[in-house]
Design a protein around this motif. Structure first.
Motif, PDB file in Angstrom:
ATOM      1  N   ASP A 191      10.411 -12.195   8.708  1.00  0.00           N
ATOM      2  CA  ASP A 191      11.130 -12.055   9.983  1.00  0.00           C
ATOM      3  C   ASP A 191      12.628 -11.816   9.783  1.00  0.00           C
ATOM      4  OD1 ASP A 191       8.823 -12.360  11.318  1.00  0.00           O
ATOM      5  OD2 ASP A 191       9.132 -14.491  11.824  1.00  0.00           O
ATOM      6  N   SER A 192      13.165 -12.355   8.709  1.00  0.00           N
ATOM      7  CA  SER A 192      14.609 -12.188   8.452  1.00  0.00           C
ATOM      8  C   SER A 192      14.949 -10.715   8.212  1.00  0.00           C
ATOM      9  CB  SER A 192      15.009 -12.979   7.208  1.00  0.00           C
ATOM     10  OG  SER A 192      14.352 -12.420   6.076  1.00  0.00           O
ATOM     11  N   GLY A 193      13.958  -9.910   7.848  1.00  0.00           N
ATOM     12  CA  GLY A 193      14.211  -8.505   7.531  1.00  0.00           C
ATOM     13  C   GLY A 193      14.760  -8.325   6.114  1.00  0.00           C
ATOM     14  N   ILE A 194      14.973  -9.446   5.412  1.00  0.00           N
ATOM     15  CA  ILE A 194      15.540  -9.351   4.046  1.00  0.00           C
ATOM     16  C   ILE A 194      14.415  -8.994   3.073  1.00  0.00           C
ATOM     17  CG2 ILE A 194      16.744 -10.612   2.210  1.00  0.00           C
ATOM     18  CD1 ILE A 194      17.887 -12.404   4.512  1.00  0.00           C
ATOM     19  N   TYR A 195      14.628  -7.952   2.325  1.00  0.00           N
ATOM     20  CA  TYR A 195      13.587  -7.476   1.419  1.00  0.00           C
ATOM     21  C   TYR A 195      13.355  -8.497   0.311  1.00  0.00           C
ATOM     22  CZ  TYR A 195      11.042  -4.458  -1.741  1.00  0.00           C
ATOM     23  OH  TYR A 195      10.086  -3.927  -2.562  1.00  0.00           O
ATOM     24  N   PRO A 196      12.117  -8.977   0.147  1.00  0.00           N
ATOM     25  CA  PRO A 196      11.886 -10.043  -0.838  1.00  0.00           C
ATOM     26  C   PRO A 196      11.652  -9.540  -2.267  1.00  0.00           C
ATOM     27  CG  PRO A 196       9.926  -9.716   0.515  1.00  0.00           C
ATOM     28  CD  PRO A 196      10.928  -8.694   0.967  1.00  0.00           C
ATOM     29  N   GLY A 197      11.733  -8.237  -2.492  1.00  0.00           N
ATOM     30  CA  GLY A 197      11.605  -7.741  -3.871  1.00  0.00           C
ATOM     31  C   GLY A 197      10.173  -7.395  -4.262  1.00  0.00           C
ATOM     32  N   THR A 198       9.290  -7.242  -3.263  1.00  0.00           N
ATOM     33  CA  THR A 198       7.855  -7.027  -3.514  1.00  0.00           C
ATOM     34  C   THR A 198       7.567  -5.923  -4.546  1.00  0.00           C
ATOM     35  OG1 THR A 198       7.686  -7.482  -1.152  1.00  0.00           O
ATOM     36  CG2 THR A 198       5.659  -6.792  -2.264  1.00  0.00           C
ATOM     37  N   CYS A 199       8.224  -4.772  -4.407  1.00  0.00           N
ATOM     38  CA  CYS A 199       7.868  -3.632  -5.267  1.00  0.00           C
ATOM     39  C   CYS A 199       8.907  -3.385  -6.368  1.00  0.00           C
ATOM     40  CB  CYS A 199       7.709  -2.366  -4.426  1.00  0.00           C
ATOM     41  SG  CYS A 199       6.538  -2.551  -3.067  1.00  0.00           S
ATOM     42  N   ARG A 200       9.790  -4.359  -6.572  1.00  0.00           N
ATOM     43  CA  ARG A 200      10.867  -4.202  -7.567  1.00  0.00           C
ATOM     44  C   ARG A 200      10.345  -3.773  -8.926  1.00  0.00           C
ATOM     45  NH1 ARG A 200      15.983  -7.892  -8.700  1.00  0.00           N
ATOM     46  NH2 ARG A 200      17.326  -6.483  -7.527  1.00  0.00           N
ATOM     47  N   ASP A 201       9.303  -4.426  -9.373  1.00  0.00           N
ATOM     48  CA  ASP A 201       8.823  -4.121 -10.728  1.00  0.00           C
ATOM     49  C   ASP A 201       7.699  -3.104 -10.711  1.00  0.00           C
ATOM     50  OD1 ASP A 201      10.683  -5.858 -11.797  1.00  0.00           O
ATOM     51  OD2 ASP A 201       9.413  -7.577 -11.282  1.00  0.00           O
ATOM     52  N   SER A 202       6.818  -3.185  -9.708  1.00  0.00           N
ATOM     53  CA  SER A 202       5.773  -2.173  -9.563  1.00  0.00           C
ATOM     54  C   SER A 202       5.173  -2.294  -8.165  1.00  0.00           C
ATOM     55  CB  SER A 202       4.672  -2.380 -10.614  1.00  0.00           C
ATOM     56  OG  SER A 202       4.122  -3.648 -10.426  1.00  0.00           O
ATOM     57  N   ILE A 203       4.531  -1.217  -7.749  1.00  0.00           N
ATOM     58  CA  ILE A 203       3.885  -1.220  -6.438  1.00  0.00           C
ATOM     59  C   ILE A 203       2.582  -2.016  -6.545  1.00  0.00           C
ATOM     60  CG2 ILE A 203       2.666   0.355  -4.861  1.00  0.00           C
ATOM     61  CD1 ILE A 203       4.993   2.138  -4.935  1.00  0.00           C
ATOM     62  N   PRO A 204       2.350  -2.945  -5.636  1.00  0.00           N
ATOM     63  CA  PRO A 204       1.113  -3.741  -5.729  1.00  0.00           C
ATOM     64  C   PRO A 204      -0.131  -2.835  -5.698  1.00  0.00           C
ATOM     65  CG  PRO A 204       2.602  -4.630  -4.049  1.00  0.00           C
ATOM     66  CD  PRO A 204       3.180  -3.326  -4.484  1.00  0.00           C
ATOM     67  N   PRO A 205      -1.201  -3.201  -6.416  1.00  0.00           N
ATOM     68  CA  PRO A 205      -2.407  -2.377  -6.476  1.00  0.00           C
ATOM     69  C   PRO A 205      -2.929  -2.034  -5.075  1.00  0.00           C
ATOM     70  CG  PRO A 205      -2.622  -4.373  -7.842  1.00  0.00           C
ATOM     71  CD  PRO A 205      -1.302  -4.458  -7.148  1.00  0.00           C
ATOM     72  N   GLY A 206      -3.380  -0.802  -4.914  1.00  0.00           N
ATOM     73  CA  GLY A 206      -3.955  -0.382  -3.633  1.00  0.00           C
ATOM     74  C   GLY A 206      -2.916   0.096  -2.631  1.00  0.00           C
ATOM     75  N   LYS A 207      -1.642  -0.042  -2.932  1.00  0.00           N
ATOM     76  CA  LYS A 207      -0.584   0.397  -2.005  1.00  0.00           C
ATOM     77  C   LYS A 207       0.012   1.710  -2.506  1.00  0.00           C
ATOM     78  CE  LYS A 207       0.330  -3.575   0.457  1.00  0.00           C
ATOM     79  NZ  LYS A 207       0.761  -3.695   1.830  1.00  0.00           N
ATOM     80  N   THR A 208       0.602   2.463  -1.585  1.00  0.00           N
ATOM     81  CA  THR A 208       1.258   3.710  -2.023  1.00  0.00           C
ATOM     82  C   THR A 208       2.736   3.711  -1.629  1.00  0.00           C
ATOM     83  OG1 THR A 208       0.382   4.691  -0.024  1.00  0.00           O
ATOM     84  CG2 THR A 208      -0.691   5.355  -2.054  1.00  0.00           C
ATOM     85  N   ALA A 209       3.496   4.477  -2.405  1.00  0.00           N
ATOM     86  CA  ALA A 209       4.946   4.518  -2.191  1.00  0.00           C
ATOM     87  C   ALA A 209       5.255   5.117  -0.824  1.00  0.00           C
ATOM     88  CB  ALA A 209       5.596   5.362  -3.282  1.00  0.00           C
ATOM     89  N   ARG A 210       6.216   4.525  -0.113  1.00  0.00           N
ATOM     90  CA  ARG A 210       6.659   5.055   1.182  1.00  0.00           C
ATOM     91  C   ARG A 210       8.139   5.405   1.121  1.00  0.00           C
ATOM     92  NH1 ARG A 210       4.415   3.229   5.968  1.00  0.00           N
ATOM     93  NH2 ARG A 210       6.504   2.760   6.737  1.00  0.00           N
ATOM     94  N   SER A 211       8.934   4.415   0.729  1.00  0.00           N
ATOM     95  CA  SER A 211      10.382   4.644   0.729  1.00  0.00           C
ATOM     96  C   SER A 211      10.923   4.427  -0.685  1.00  0.00           C
ATOM     97  CB  SER A 211      11.042   3.664   1.703  1.00  0.00           C
ATOM     98  OG  SER A 211      10.733   2.338   1.317  1.00  0.00           O
ATOM     99  N   VAL A 212      12.215   4.661  -0.837  1.00  0.00           N
ATOM    100  CA  VAL A 212      12.877   4.373  -2.114  1.00  0.00           C
ATOM    101  C   VAL A 212      13.986   3.372  -1.819  1.00  0.00           C
ATOM    102  CG1 VAL A 212      14.128   5.351  -4.095  1.00  0.00           C
ATOM    103  CG2 VAL A 212      12.414   6.741  -2.909  1.00  0.00           C
ATOM    104  N   ARG A 213      14.092   2.367  -2.640  1.00  0.00           N
ATOM    105  CA  ARG A 213      15.123   1.331  -2.451  1.00  0.00           C
ATOM    106  C   ARG A 213      16.083   1.267  -3.624  1.00  0.00           C
ATOM    107  NH1 ARG A 213      14.090  -2.617   1.608  1.00  0.00           N
ATOM    108  NH2 ARG A 213      12.103  -2.153   2.622  1.00  0.00           N
ATOM    109  N   PHE A 214      17.266   0.718  -3.333  1.00  0.00           N
ATOM    110  CA  PHE A 214      18.279   0.498  -4.362  1.00  0.00           C
ATOM    111  C   PHE A 214      18.235  -0.975  -4.757  1.00  0.00           C
ATOM    112  CE2 PHE A 214      22.577  -0.659  -5.721  1.00  0.00           C
ATOM    113  CZ  PHE A 214      22.798   0.282  -6.711  1.00  0.00           C
ATOM    114  N   ARG A 215      18.248  -1.212  -6.029  1.00  0.00           N
ATOM    115  CA  ARG A 215      18.156  -2.561  -6.590  1.00  0.00           C
ATOM    116  C   ARG A 215      19.524  -3.247  -6.510  1.00  0.00           C
ATOM    117  NH1 ARG A 215      14.316  -3.805 -10.524  1.00  0.00           N
ATOM    118  NH2 ARG A 215      13.741  -1.612 -10.652  1.00  0.00           N
ATOM    119  N   VAL A 216      19.638  -4.313  -5.737  1.00  0.00           N
ATOM    120  CA  VAL A 216      20.951  -4.968  -5.620  1.00  0.00           C
ATOM    121  C   VAL A 216      21.104  -6.021  -6.725  1.00  0.00           C
ATOM    122  CG1 VAL A 216      21.113  -4.551  -3.129  1.00  0.00           C
ATOM    123  CG2 VAL A 216      20.267  -6.758  -3.942  1.00  0.00           C
ATOM    124  N   PRO A 217      22.326  -6.261  -7.158  1.00  0.00           N
ATOM    125  CA  PRO A 217      22.546  -7.253  -8.228  1.00  0.00           C
ATOM    126  C   PRO A 217      22.505  -8.675  -7.675  1.00  0.00           C
ATOM    127  CG  PRO A 217      24.645  -6.332  -7.513  1.00  0.00           C
ATOM    128  CD  PRO A 217      23.585  -5.643  -6.692  1.00  0.00           C
TER     129      PRO A 217
END
Ligand code: GLU
Length: 300
Positions: A122-148
């Motif tokens: 609900d916060s809208g804050i990206y929790p890092g789900t696809c940071r390392d890889s896309i979870p199985p069964g899902k497909t890429a939609r957008s591209v994100r920038f990795r924040v430090p």
């Protein structure tokens, strides 16, 4: 801090090489707040003997209003503000945006993401789900920038220094949307780099975007421009004016009167006897002092 991030690069530009810009999105006619941003950026450029450029940010067709860009340029012209170089249309710069995206991918700072808005908390804050890889069964939609993980330190000429933890405020942010369009954050930085902008002058509502943009300048190995945010303009109910929600358009018929009010909002009091546009501009260029810009919202 992630070694891929380089936060130290800062080059405010040498005197005489000042390049500023006004970058309206064509989502409606210019309102008083946009006029304030145009005037502030114009006066900074003029008083630094630099160039002032206009870029039409027509990168988001669903939000664009037909005829708005032309209307905005006509309004600027009626105030005597003309771009020193041909007006740039952001929609024609997709090759620049693409190459910026590829550079970020190449250094590991951009990654594909399969999440839709519904997948975020609900916060809208990206929790890092696809940071390392896309979870199985899902497909890429957008591209994100990795924040430090380290906060971004921002220095603004009007609002001062501030520290921003992007991990906590937004997380890895979108740079290419699921509809395939480049996100504002990436497009604006790629275009500011291409134009050699040395200082970004714009409304306070965009201060929140500046830490993200500072990271992008650094990631793209470009000098970070100076930041100068101008006070917000609010209506009597305290709401920010917005082009897309129908704020009163700037009246072109009496530009001198409107310019005098804009100068007041920017902390400058032109003598009452100055009534023509020319005399107001020449007074404003001679007396312009960014130290006088207030931080409090200006009520119109
Ligand atoms: N296009 C944005 C707007 O109209 C401004 C972008 C910027 O100045 O960075 O609100």
């Amino acid at each position: 801090m992630d070694a891929r991030h380089n936060q130290n690069k800062r080059d405010p530009g040498r005197p005489g090489t000042y390049r500023g810009r006004f970058a309206p999105s064509p989502t409606g006619p210019l309102h008083f707040g946009s006029l304030l941003a145009a005037t502030g950026s114009f006066l900074q450029a003029r008083s630094n003997r630099g160039a002032w450029l206009v870029r039409v940010e027509d990168i988001d067709p669903p939000r664009e209003v037909p005829g708005a860009a032309k209307n905005q340029l006509e309004t600027l012209a009626s105030f005597g503000m003309f771009s020193d170089e041909p007006v740039v249309y952001q929609s024609r710069s997709s090759a620049l945006h693409e190459s910026a995206l590829e550079r970020l991918r190449a250094c590991g700072l951009a990654f594909d993401c399969a999440c839709s808005r519904r997948d975020l908390p609900d916060s809208g804050i990206y929790p890092g789900t696809c940071r390392d890889s896309i979870p199985p069964g899902k497909t890429a939609r957008s591209v994100r920038f990795r924040v430090p993980s380290a906060p971004v330190e921002l220095v603004d000429r009007v609002f001062g220094a501030s520290s921003h933890s992007l991990m906590e405020s937004c997380g890895d942010f979108v740079i290419r949307r699921a509809d395939g369009l480049f996100a504002y954050q990436l497009a604006v930085v790629a275009d500011d780099i291409a134009a050699g902008i040395t200082e970004i002058v714009r409304g306070h509502d965009l201060l929140d975007s500046s830490p993200r943009q500072q990271l992008l300048f650094q990631a793209l190995d470009a000098p970070v421009p100076r930041w100068l945010h101008l006070p917000l303009v609010v209506d009597t109910g305290g709401n920010k004016l917005s082009k897309s929600s129908g704020a009163d358009p700037v009246q072109r018929a009496r530009p001198a009167g409107a310019l005098a009010v804009v100068l007041q909002a920017l902390g400058h009091r032109p003598p009452a006897g100055l009534r023509s546009l020319e005399s107001l501009w020449s007074w404003a260029i001679d007396h312009w002092n960014p130290e006088r810009i207030p931080t409090e919202p200006f009520e119109i």
